[in-house]
Motif scaffolding. Structure first.
Motif, short mmCIF file in Angstrom:
data_model
loop_
_atom_site.label_atom_id
_atom_site.label_comp_id
_atom_site.label_asym_id
_atom_site.label_seq_id
_atom_site.Cartn_x
_atom_site.Cartn_y
_atom_site.Cartn_z
N TRP A 189 50.89 50.00 44.38
CA TRP A 189 51.22 51.39 44.07
C TRP A 189 52.69 51.69 44.32
N ALA A 190 53.20 51.29 45.47
CA ALA A 190 54.57 51.65 45.86
C ALA A 190 55.62 50.99 44.98
N ASP A 191 55.27 49.91 44.32
CA ASP A 191 56.25 49.18 43.50
C ASP A 191 56.42 49.78 42.11
N LEU A 192 55.58 50.74 41.75
CA LEU A 192 55.60 51.26 40.39
C LEU A 192 56.05 52.71 40.35
N THR A 193 56.64 53.09 39.23
CA THR A 193 57.00 54.49 39.01
C THR A 193 55.74 55.28 38.66
N PRO A 194 55.78 56.61 38.75
CA PRO A 194 54.62 57.40 38.32
C PRO A 194 54.16 57.08 36.90
N ALA A 195 55.12 56.86 36.01
CA ALA A 195 54.75 56.54 34.63
C ALA A 195 54.05 55.19 34.55
N ALA A 254 44.36 48.79 45.03
CA ALA A 254 43.58 48.68 46.26
C ALA A 254 43.91 49.79 47.25
N GLU A 255 45.11 50.36 47.12
CA GLU A 255 45.53 51.41 48.05
C GLU A 255 44.61 52.63 47.99
N MET A 256 43.87 52.80 46.90
CA MET A 256 42.99 53.97 46.80
C MET A 256 41.92 53.95 47.89
N PHE A 257 41.62 52.78 48.46
CA PHE A 257 40.60 52.68 49.49
C PHE A 257 41.15 52.96 50.89
N PHE A 258 42.48 52.99 51.03
CA PHE A 258 43.08 53.11 52.37
C PHE A 258 44.02 54.30 52.51
#
Length: 547
Positions: free
Chosen positions: A267-273, A296-300
């Protein structure tokens, strides 16, 4: 079934009618493969099942619309390329009749049915410390003496059927989806009610809505849903997936959930788009990919989960349109992925039909069922001809707590699990020597796995353990208390780090009154669990006391 399948009932005080090396409870996905493996070792082994045929989950769950939500080409046995390639699926997510036919194909190809006793329920099992063997009882009056007892009863096989006061007085039909009858149920033109809108309820509702006269859906907990894309498979498609056998055999056991796809984005490596692009691509796949291979971050991470949840809500709002339906059918108080995520086909559109009524029972629950109606707490009544209960199961534990299982010192598994749900890697329980388990708590197979992937791994581990014992001349295997304590602590530490543990659902046993709360499934990942099991075996089964 051979003529020798049913022995005559032994006279009182007589010796056991049958002696086995291993007895298997269940003839579903796990039980069939377990039987094959132990038979290959030369053991005298027999499987018992209450059903009249093989299939387990796919025998009992024959309700309208029942189908895979794992891709058909991965929900398969991978120990034999010949077996895999000998069956061709008609679509990506086939329905129950085809799945049941496939499991019969497996049983027939491996010649398993001669060693399965159908129409027989295991009612009790007691470990005899003097002989180091299990004495098992059936509802037919048979007694079996066996060294090993292997449970393959399934994680969703104990339906919650007695739900509301007065059910027995109902003049129409009351049918639980997990015990749907073999004979056709005539729904045409009838007033039908459905209680429960989890994965099963959703499949039922979307299937019967065009057929019934009037459909009343009693809604308590709304669900996030993902639209299924289910293309038909012909010879070309079958040839394509069969060509991937070696790849699937290599990769499925090592992904996070036992599916072919895995988490590859951060998640952190990508832009919102870019994040939106990933979510859209997963959504368009029409599978569980959005849940099991997006982020995977959606679980944490609650913030990430909130964004993914809003993405799904947006998709659902666009289809429902009606503000009242949006309020009733789209979750607001928990995040996407922390409950079981159902796939659906025109489920939301079913609510737009004029013959479908939604009744909110969250704050005005069903109080009782009387001869002709369902009555709510405020006195409102809903006349029905047929009441369908999609009310779920006593997951993970129910298959075993409904059997009177007694271990060392006469201890009761039902009583033990009523205080604290504990296992050692979901494979054994301290205090119950030579009892091996599959699809029980504290393993991925309790909920978070493509079931064939995890059940194959567990049965192979059990088979290898028994082979090890026999090679060493050992007769008893039981996990130490210290080993079980370590696994429970590791399981809980892993579970507490994710949002599943903070959400009320059957994943925690929250749907069963009085059931101890613990995340039922191991959440550290299928590949990680497999590695840990392999390490135990490689160590000579350290932590498992053998003699």
């Amino acid at each position: 079934m051979t003529e020798s399948t049913l022995d005559t009932k032994p006279a009182e005080g007589a010796a056991p009618a049958r002696t086995l090396d291993a007895l298997i409870i269940g003839a579903g996905v796990a039980g069939l493969y377990m039987l094959h493996q132990l038979r290959q070792q030369g053991l005298k082994v027999r499987a018992y099942d209450a059903a009249s045929g093989v299939g387990g989950t796919w025998y009992w769950n024959r309700y309208p619309g029942a189908r895979f939500d794992s891709e058909s080409y991965i929900y398969q046995y991978l120990f034999s390329e010949e077996l895999y390639k000998g069956w061709s699926w008609s679509e990506k997510f086939p329905g129950q009749p085809e799945i049941e036919r496939w499991l019969n194909y497996v049983a027939d190809r491996l010649d398993l049915k001669k060693d399965i006793q159908f129409g027989t329920t295991i009612t009790g099992a007691r470990f005899d410390e003097a002989t180091d063997r299990w004495t098992v009882r059936t509802d037919t009056g048979e007694t079996i003496d066996t060294q090993f007892l292997v449970t393959c009863g399934g994680m969703l096989s104990a339906p919650l059927t007695e739900v509301f006061p007065g059910q027995d007085s109902f003049k129409g039909r009351v049918i639980h989806t997990g015990r749907w009858p073999k004979e056709p149920v005539d729904l045409a033109g009838k007033r039908v009610g459905v209680v429960g809108i989890g994965a099963t309820g959703i499949q039922v509702i979307q299937t019967i809505a065009p057929e019934v006269g009037h459909l009343t859906v009693f809604v308590r907990t709304p669900q996030y849903v993902v639209s299924m894309k289910n293309p038909a498979y012909g010879p070309r498609e079958a040839e394509a997936y069969k060509a991937r056998f070696a790849e699937l055999q290599r990769t499925l056991p090592n992904t996070f959930t036992g599916f072919e796809y895995d988490f590859t984005h951060t998640w952190a490596d990508l832009t919102p788009a870019q994040r939106r692009e990933v979510l859209e691509a997963c959504w368009q796949d029409g599978s569980l990919k959005l849940w099991l291979a997006s982020f995977a971050e959606m679980f944490f991470d609650a913030a990430v989960n909130a964004e993914v949840s809003e993405f799904v809500r947006e998709k659902m709002r666009a289809r429902l349109k009606d503000p009242k339906l949006i309020d009733l059918l789209i979750p607001k108080d928990y995040g996407f992925g922390t409950h079981r995520v159902p796939l659906e086909m025109n489920y939301l559109e079913a609510y737009l039909r004029p013959n479908v009524e939604v009744v909110n029972v969250r704050d005005n629950p069903i109080e009782r069922v009387v001869p002709e109606v369902v009555q709510l707490a405020d006195g409102t009544v809903h006349p029905l001809d047929i009441l369908i209960l999609a009310t779920g199961f006593d997951a993970g534990t129910g298959a075993l707590t409904r059997i009177d299982i007694r271990g060392r010192g006469g201890r009761s598994l039902k009583e033990d699990w009523s205080r604290d749900i504990r296992t050692t890697m979901g494979l054994q329980v301290h205090g119950y020597p030579n009892l091996f388990t599959t699809a029980t708590p504290l393993a991925p197979s309790a909920a978070l796995c493509n079931m064939t992937t995890c059940l194959q791994q567990q049965t192979e581990w059990i088979s290898d353990c028994i082979r090890h014992m026999r090679a060493k001349g050992l007769t008893v295997c039981e996990p130490s208390k210290e080993m079980e304590d370590r696994w429970v602590a590791h399981h809980d530490e892993t579970a507490s780090a994710n949002l599943i543990s903070k959400t009320v659902s059957w994943y925690l046993g929250s749907n069963v009154q009085g059931k101890p709360r613990r995340v039922l499934s191991y959440t550290g990942g299928v590949g990680t669990y497999r590695q840990k099991c392999a390490e135990v075996a490689a160590s000579g089964y350290q932590g498992f006391e053998m003699r």
